[in-house]
Design a protein around this motif. Structure first.
Motif, PDB file in Angstrom:
ATOM      1  N   ASN A   5      21.404  31.619 -67.153  1.00  0.00           N
ATOM      2  CA  ASN A   5      22.258  32.051 -66.040  1.00  0.00           C
ATOM      3  C   ASN A   5      21.656  31.592 -64.712  1.00  0.00           C
ATOM      4  O   ASN A   5      22.350  31.041 -63.858  1.00  0.00           O
ATOM      5  CB  ASN A   5      22.400  33.585 -66.071  1.00  0.00           C
ATOM      6  N   GLN A  30      23.371  29.008 -62.048  1.00  0.00           N
ATOM      7  CA  GLN A  30      23.681  29.389 -60.676  1.00  0.00           C
ATOM      8  C   GLN A  30      23.117  28.380 -59.679  1.00  0.00           C
ATOM      9  O   GLN A  30      23.787  27.993 -58.710  1.00  0.00           O
ATOM     10  CB  GLN A  30      23.134  30.794 -60.362  1.00  0.00           C
ATOM     11  N   ASP A  69      26.009  33.976 -57.271  1.00  0.00           N
ATOM     12  CA  ASP A  69      26.336  34.521 -58.602  1.00  0.00           C
ATOM     13  C   ASP A  69      27.761  34.113 -58.938  1.00  0.00           C
ATOM     14  O   ASP A  69      28.670  34.942 -59.025  1.00  0.00           O
ATOM     15  CB  ASP A  69      26.173  36.038 -58.606  1.00  0.00           C
ATOM     16  N   THR A  85      29.258  33.085 -61.560  1.00  0.00           N
ATOM     17  CA  THR A  85      29.873  33.413 -62.850  1.00  0.00           C
ATOM     18  C   THR A  85      30.252  34.881 -63.008  1.00  0.00           C
ATOM     19  O   THR A  85      30.875  35.253 -64.003  1.00  0.00           O
ATOM     20  CB  THR A  85      28.927  33.037 -64.005  1.00  0.00           C
ATOM     21  N   HIS A  96      36.992  34.597 -70.313  1.00  0.00           N
ATOM     22  CA  HIS A  96      35.999  34.948 -69.307  1.00  0.00           C
ATOM     23  C   HIS A  96      35.772  33.877 -68.250  1.00  0.00           C
ATOM     24  O   HIS A  96      35.118  34.142 -67.235  1.00  0.00           O
ATOM     25  CB  HIS A  96      34.673  35.301 -69.991  1.00  0.00           C
ATOM     26  N   GLU A  97      36.317  32.674 -68.443  1.00  0.00           N
ATOM     27  CA  GLU A  97      36.173  31.650 -67.407  1.00  0.00           C
ATOM     28  C   GLU A  97      36.889  32.048 -66.117  1.00  0.00           C
ATOM     29  O   GLU A  97      36.637  31.471 -65.053  1.00  0.00           O
ATOM     30  CB  GLU A  97      36.679  30.298 -67.908  1.00  0.00           C
ATOM     31  N   CYS A 102      36.208  34.503 -64.527  1.00  0.00           N
ATOM     32  CA  CYS A 102      35.157  35.079 -63.674  1.00  0.00           C
ATOM     33  C   CYS A 102      34.611  34.053 -62.689  1.00  0.00           C
ATOM     34  O   CYS A 102      34.379  34.374 -61.522  1.00  0.00           O
ATOM     35  CB  CYS A 102      34.023  35.634 -64.539  1.00  0.00           C
ATOM     36  N   ILE A 103      34.394  32.819 -63.153  1.00  0.00           N
ATOM     37  CA  ILE A 103      33.927  31.776 -62.240  1.00  0.00           C
ATOM     38  C   ILE A 103      35.095  31.169 -61.456  1.00  0.00           C
ATOM     39  O   ILE A 103      34.950  30.801 -60.285  1.00  0.00           O
ATOM     40  CB  ILE A 103      33.140  30.676 -62.977  1.00  0.00           C
ATOM     41  N   ASN A 110      30.753  30.687 -73.380  1.00  0.00           N
ATOM     42  CA  ASN A 110      30.170  30.389 -72.077  1.00  0.00           C
ATOM     43  C   ASN A 110      30.427  28.943 -71.665  1.00  0.00           C
ATOM     44  O   ASN A 110      30.380  28.621 -70.471  1.00  0.00           O
ATOM     45  CB  ASN A 110      28.660  30.663 -72.096  1.00  0.00           C
ATOM     46  N   TYR A 150      32.989  28.444 -69.028  1.00  0.00           N
ATOM     47  CA  TYR A 150      32.581  28.527 -67.633  1.00  0.00           C
ATOM     48  C   TYR A 150      32.294  27.128 -67.093  1.00  0.00           C
ATOM     49  O   TYR A 150      32.705  26.773 -65.981  1.00  0.00           O
ATOM     50  CB  TYR A 150      31.318  29.371 -67.480  1.00  0.00           C
ATOM     51  N   ALA A 163      34.220  25.169 -64.117  1.00  0.00           N
ATOM     52  CA  ALA A 163      33.476  24.779 -62.923  1.00  0.00           C
ATOM     53  C   ALA A 163      33.669  23.301 -62.616  1.00  0.00           C
ATOM     54  O   ALA A 163      33.956  22.913 -61.471  1.00  0.00           O
ATOM     55  CB  ALA A 163      31.995  25.095 -63.100  1.00  0.00           C
TER      56      ALA A 163
END
Length: 261
Positions: free
Chosen positions: A167, A171, A184, A186, A207-208, A210-211, A246, A249, A253
């Protein structure tokens, strides 16, 4: 910077009031819709709402419980109990399922306040941080505030050591690529202006999101700030965010980074 939040940075010297008093007076200028995703949580739902409502200084317009249609009977019963106890608490059954991304998107669309908070019911997202985010919006007039676990005063409890290192590396890399002070990217816990959430076309389904809800506003020039927050591993329920997910993410990005303005 777009500055679409519609708030004004505070001039503490005016009016003869100290900063805490001014924040108290102006907090009602924020009408906050809090989107809380519910999957398999029970008692933590009630605790989350108790903390949020206990700190409220007039800025909470509504709390939208986005409940998975696969939620347990016990989870649903507690949601109904909370809604019966306070008229600001509303239950919305997630239409597109599964996926926290769908839940956040449905919550952002349904919100009627001028700001929208995104969080979960499992206490991994610190309910008390919402109050600090509201203060940051009032102080700066920004378009949104993200919770940052890496700032002094933030942190991780019961977090996998390998995920912690990965993580941190992630970042640092994407902080540089997106040329941002936000640290932060993510973490899905944040408050965004309703104008912002309505203006951006969201794509995340899991959950992607979140970013996505951080890097897309950055890419489009919105003014985001950050406050420290503590992440605590869930005490009940189960996470559906596996390690392999993950990589979503990373995909989001890079897709955002290289997309046209």
């Amino acid at each position: 910077m777009r500055g679409s939040g519609g708030t004004v940075a505070l001039d503490v010297a005016k009016g003869g009031l100290g900063k805490p008093q001014l924040l108290e007076v102006l907090s009602s200028s924020i009408q906050l819709s809090i989107v809380v995703t519910v999957f398999s949580e029970t008692l933590s739902i009630r605790e989350t709402l108790d903390i949020l409502l206990g700190l409220n200084r007039g800025y909470i317009k509504e709390i939208l419980l986005l409940v998975s249609p696969r939620a347990s009977a016990e989870s649903m019963a507690i949601c109904r109990e909370c809604a019966d106890r306070d008229s600001r608490v509303k239950i919305l059954i997630q239409k597109n399922n599964p996926g926290i991304g769908w839940a956040y998107r449905e919550g952002m669309q349904a919100a009627t306040g001028n700001f929208v908070a995104l969080m979960a019911a499992d206490l991994e997202t610190e309910p008390a941080a919402v109050d600090r985010m509201v203060d940051k919006i009032l102080e700066t007039g920004c378009d949104g505030v993200i919770a940052n676990r890496w700032l002094p005063g933030g942190g991780f409890t019961n977090y996998d050591p390998i995920k912690y290192v990965l993580n941190w590396i992630f970042q640092k890399i994407f902080q540089t690529l997106f040329w941002t002070k936000l640290g932060d990217l993510t973490f899905g816990f944040k408050i965004l202006s309703k104008k912002l959430t309505d203006a951006i076309e969201w794509q995340g389904t899991l959950h992607e999101i979140c970013i996505e809800t951080t890097v897309k506003p950055i890419k489009q020039g919105y003014d985001l700030k950050q406050v420290p927050s503590v992440w605590v591993g869930r005490k009940e329920g189960r996470s559906v965010n596996t390690f392999l997910k993950n990589f979503r993410y990373l995909e989001m990005a890079f897709k955002t980074l290289f997309a046209g303005s």
